[in-house]
Enzyme design. Structure first.
Site, PDB file in Angstrom:
ATOM      1  N   SER A 105     -24.610  -9.613 -32.396  1.00 58.62           N
ATOM      2  CA  SER A 105     -25.189  -9.720 -31.277  1.00 58.62           C
ATOM      3  C   SER A 105     -24.479 -10.736 -30.323  1.00 58.62           C
ATOM      4  CB  SER A 105     -26.696 -10.329 -31.518  1.00 58.62           C
ATOM      5  OG  SER A 105     -26.417 -11.715 -31.971  1.00 58.62           O
ATOM      6  N   HIS A 137     -31.387 -30.161 -23.753  1.00 58.90           N
ATOM      7  CA  HIS A 137     -31.091 -29.575 -25.246  1.00 58.90           C
ATOM      8  C   HIS A 137     -30.352 -28.342 -25.000  1.00 58.90           C
ATOM      9  CE1 HIS A 137     -32.504 -27.844 -29.060  1.00 58.90           C
ATOM     10  NE2 HIS A 137     -32.585 -29.044 -29.498  1.00 58.90           N
ATOM     11  N   ASN A 139     -31.180 -25.366 -26.669  1.00 64.09           N
ATOM     12  CA  ASN A 139     -32.141 -24.284 -26.855  1.00 64.09           C
ATOM     13  C   ASN A 139     -33.065 -24.407 -25.923  1.00 64.09           C
ATOM     14  OD1 ASN A 139     -31.007 -24.662 -29.931  1.00 64.09           O
ATOM     15  ND2 ASN A 139     -31.564 -22.624 -29.460  1.00 64.09           N
ATOM     16  N   THR A 195       7.157  23.273 -13.339  1.00 62.19           N
ATOM     17  CA  THR A 195       5.984  23.331 -14.106  1.00 62.19           C
ATOM     18  C   THR A 195       6.603  23.583 -15.671  1.00 62.19           C
ATOM     19  OG1 THR A 195       5.809  25.744 -13.597  1.00 62.19           O
ATOM     20  CG2 THR A 195       4.633  24.073 -12.191  1.00 62.19           C
ATOM     21  N   HIS A 196       5.686  23.226 -16.405  1.00 63.89           N
ATOM     22  CA  HIS A 196       6.429  23.434 -17.878  1.00 63.89           C
ATOM     23  C   HIS A 196       7.806  22.883 -18.221  1.00 63.89           C
ATOM     24  CE1 HIS A 196       3.189  26.541 -18.724  1.00 63.89           C
ATOM     25  NE2 HIS A 196       3.200  27.033 -17.546  1.00 63.89           N
ATOM     26  N   SER A 326      20.798  -1.413 -23.584  1.00 64.00           N
ATOM     27  CA  SER A 326      20.888  -0.963 -24.931  1.00 64.00           C
ATOM     28  C   SER A 326      21.766  -2.179 -25.641  1.00 64.00           C
ATOM     29  CB  SER A 326      21.872   0.275 -25.078  1.00 64.00           C
ATOM     30  OG  SER A 326      22.404   0.400 -26.302  1.00 64.00           O
ATOM     31  N   LYS A 332      24.124   0.785 -20.097  1.00 65.12           N
ATOM     32  CA  LYS A 332      22.834   1.810 -20.203  1.00 65.12           C
ATOM     33  C   LYS A 332      21.760   0.999 -19.391  1.00 65.12           C
ATOM     34  CE  LYS A 332      20.267   4.706 -23.293  1.00 65.12           C
ATOM     35  NZ  LYS A 332      19.020   4.319 -22.833  1.00 65.12           N
ATOM     36  N   GLU A 339       7.686   2.500 -19.253  1.00 65.76           N
ATOM     37  CA  GLU A 339       7.347   2.538 -20.408  1.00 65.76           C
ATOM     38  C   GLU A 339       6.433   1.709 -21.126  1.00 65.76           C
ATOM     39  OE1 GLU A 339      11.306   1.827 -22.226  1.00 65.76           O
ATOM     40  OE2 GLU A 339      12.175   3.699 -21.933  1.00 65.76           O
TER      41      GLU A 339
END
Length: 474
Positions: A105, A137, A139, A195-196, A326, A332, A339
């Site tokens: 809770s 207090h 509470n 596409t693809h 790298s 590189k 990423e």
């Protein structure tokens, strides 16, 4: 050496660090849950402080703290407000040591807040905070008219909604604005569509980035929907939704104060039994965050592909060099920001599974008992989406440039521009031309000119690649 003090609660005596603002119940929880060694999120701590501040002011307004068995004077009230504000401002984060994986809770963290605010308020008011007969207090005063079961989920909603509104949405808006500007800048940069992952008909780089911009515009709308899902607050329902020991106006007063302080349109729950028992709104909220994550990851992945190369990839856009890519290949450079955004996308999807499972299995009768982990992953998602969008805008999108020559060269080499000849020679003949051009290594234009497939004016019209990109223009 650490000095200790002894306090007592309803279960007996507890030893805890002498100068800690928290008390016995917090210390018991610290001992019971040495699990992740990671406390609840700072955003949730701050929301707890803000909720307790608004609760105290509402109770004072309604006479619950200034009358009755243990009334507070003006000095004590102001000290209580100040202590709660310090928690909200992040000044007492170190006083919240309880593990994320605690009682379901969130009672431990709610009492942690009550104890810290009580003891700090006593100190501010000039009292001995180590005196067990507390004039402010934890509470009776800090938790007056409240239960963990309504105030902890209220704090979760506040923390998540404020994070989305104040950080995530502005970061998404920045990404959308940059992408929209790139779309306009590159509206005449011709390129080949795909596409693809296979060559498709021509388009412009501006059209492609206009699509990305629209994705982010829709992500902004989804982030706003995420906030809307958690604007109803459980405060005022206390233990099971009945509002026992709570002024009937308390929930609406707290919600109104929270709305004023945060700018989020919080409101009291329509049905407190629903609001206490289930976290369906948080599940729906995070579903929208998952959709935002998929958008960010998708756009980042596409830009990563478009920037691949520099000699053996697409290289239609040039990403800013940020760091060596790298440890063995000199020179590189990798698309590191893209990423990182893709990684956070995967994490948010995983977080969504945790949220969904918690919603499915955590709610029995009048309480969901997996709230701390729901809060943890929801705030994690808001945090990393916000940070990821900020970094994506500043370190990737802002510095992108178009490789116009590479884009144009790919279009001329593409076999798919033969699609523009379909209205003139038909699909079958166009398909045969594409196969012949591929086998011979010639371009579609070269082959058509050699074989005089069409008169020059019709061929020029049919293979006008810029015209192919705007068939929908009125």
């Amino acid at each position: 050496m650490t000095e200790f003090r002894v306090e007592h609660d309803s279960m007996g005596e507890v030893q805890l660090p002498k100068m800690a603002y928290y008390g016995a119940q917090t210390q018991r929880a610290v001992g019971n849950f040495p699990i992740s060694r990671r406390p609840i999120a700072p955003e949730l701590i701050h929301a707890l402080g803000l909720v307790k501040l608004c609760a105290a002011k509402a109770n004072a307004k309604l006479g619950r703290l200034t009358k009755g068995r243990a009334p507070l004077g003006e000095k004590e009230l102001e000290a209580l407000y100040q202590a709660a504000q310090e928690v909200a401002d992040g000044k007492l984060d170190a006083e919240f040591p309880i593990d994320v994986y605690q009682t379901g809770s969130g009672t431990s963290s709610n009492m942690n807040a009550n104890e810290v605010i009580s003891n700090r308020a006593l100190e501010i008011a000039g009292y001995d905070r180590f005196d067990q007969n507390k004039k402010i207090h934890p509470n009776d005063h800090v938790n007056c008219g409240q239960s963990t079961n309504d105030m902890f989920p209220t704090s979760i909603h506040v923390a998540v909604a404020v994070g989305i509104q104040n950080r995530l949405i502005p970061a998404l808006e920045k990404c959308a604005a940059i992408l929209k500007a790139k779309a306009e800048e590159w509206k005449d940069v011709i390129k080949i569509g795909r596409t693809h992952l296979a060559d498709a008909t021509p388009m412009t780089l501006g059209q492609e980035f206009g699509g990305f911009a629209r994705q982010f515009e829709l992500a902004i709308e989804r982030a706003k929907l995420a906030v809307a899902e958690i604007c109803e607050l459980p405060c005022g329902g206390t233990a099971v939704g009945s509002g026992i020991n709570c002024d009937p106006k308390f929930g609406s007063e707290v919600a109104a104060m929270l709305a004023e302080k945060t700018g989020v349109p919080f409101k009291e729950a329509q049905n407190h039994f629903e609001a206490n028992a289930q976290r369906d709104g948080l599940v729906a909220c995070h579903a929208m965050l998952k959709a935002v994550a998929t958008t960010m990851s998708d756009v980042a992945n596409n830009i990563r592909w478009l920037g691949s190369g520099p000699r053996c990839g697409y290289y239609e856009v040039v990403l800013k060099d940020l760091q060596p890519g790298s440890s063995i290949m000199p020179g590189k450079v990798n698309p590191v920001i893209c990423e990182s955004v893709m990684q956070l996308g995967a994490k948010v999807v995983g977080n969504d599974m945790t949220i969904s499972l918690s919603g499915v299995s955590g709610g029995q009768f009048q309480l969901n008992i997996l709230m701390p982990v729901m809060a943890d992953v929801a705030l994690d998602s808001v945090r990393i989406l916000s940070g990821g969008a900020e970094v994506f805008a500043d370190k990737c999108l802002e510095g992108l440039t178009a490789n116009k020559e590479k884009c144009a060269a790919a279009v001329e080499q593409s076999l798919s521009i033969v699609t523009g000849l379909n209205p003139y020679i038909g699909y079958e003949k166009a398909a045969a031309l594409a196969k012949k051009a591929f086998k011979s290594g010639k371009t579609i234009r070269q082959l058509c000119e050699e074989e005089e497939v069409l008169p020059k004016d019709q061929l020029a019209e049919g293979l006008d690649v810029m015209r192919m990109t705007r068939p929908l223009d009125k």
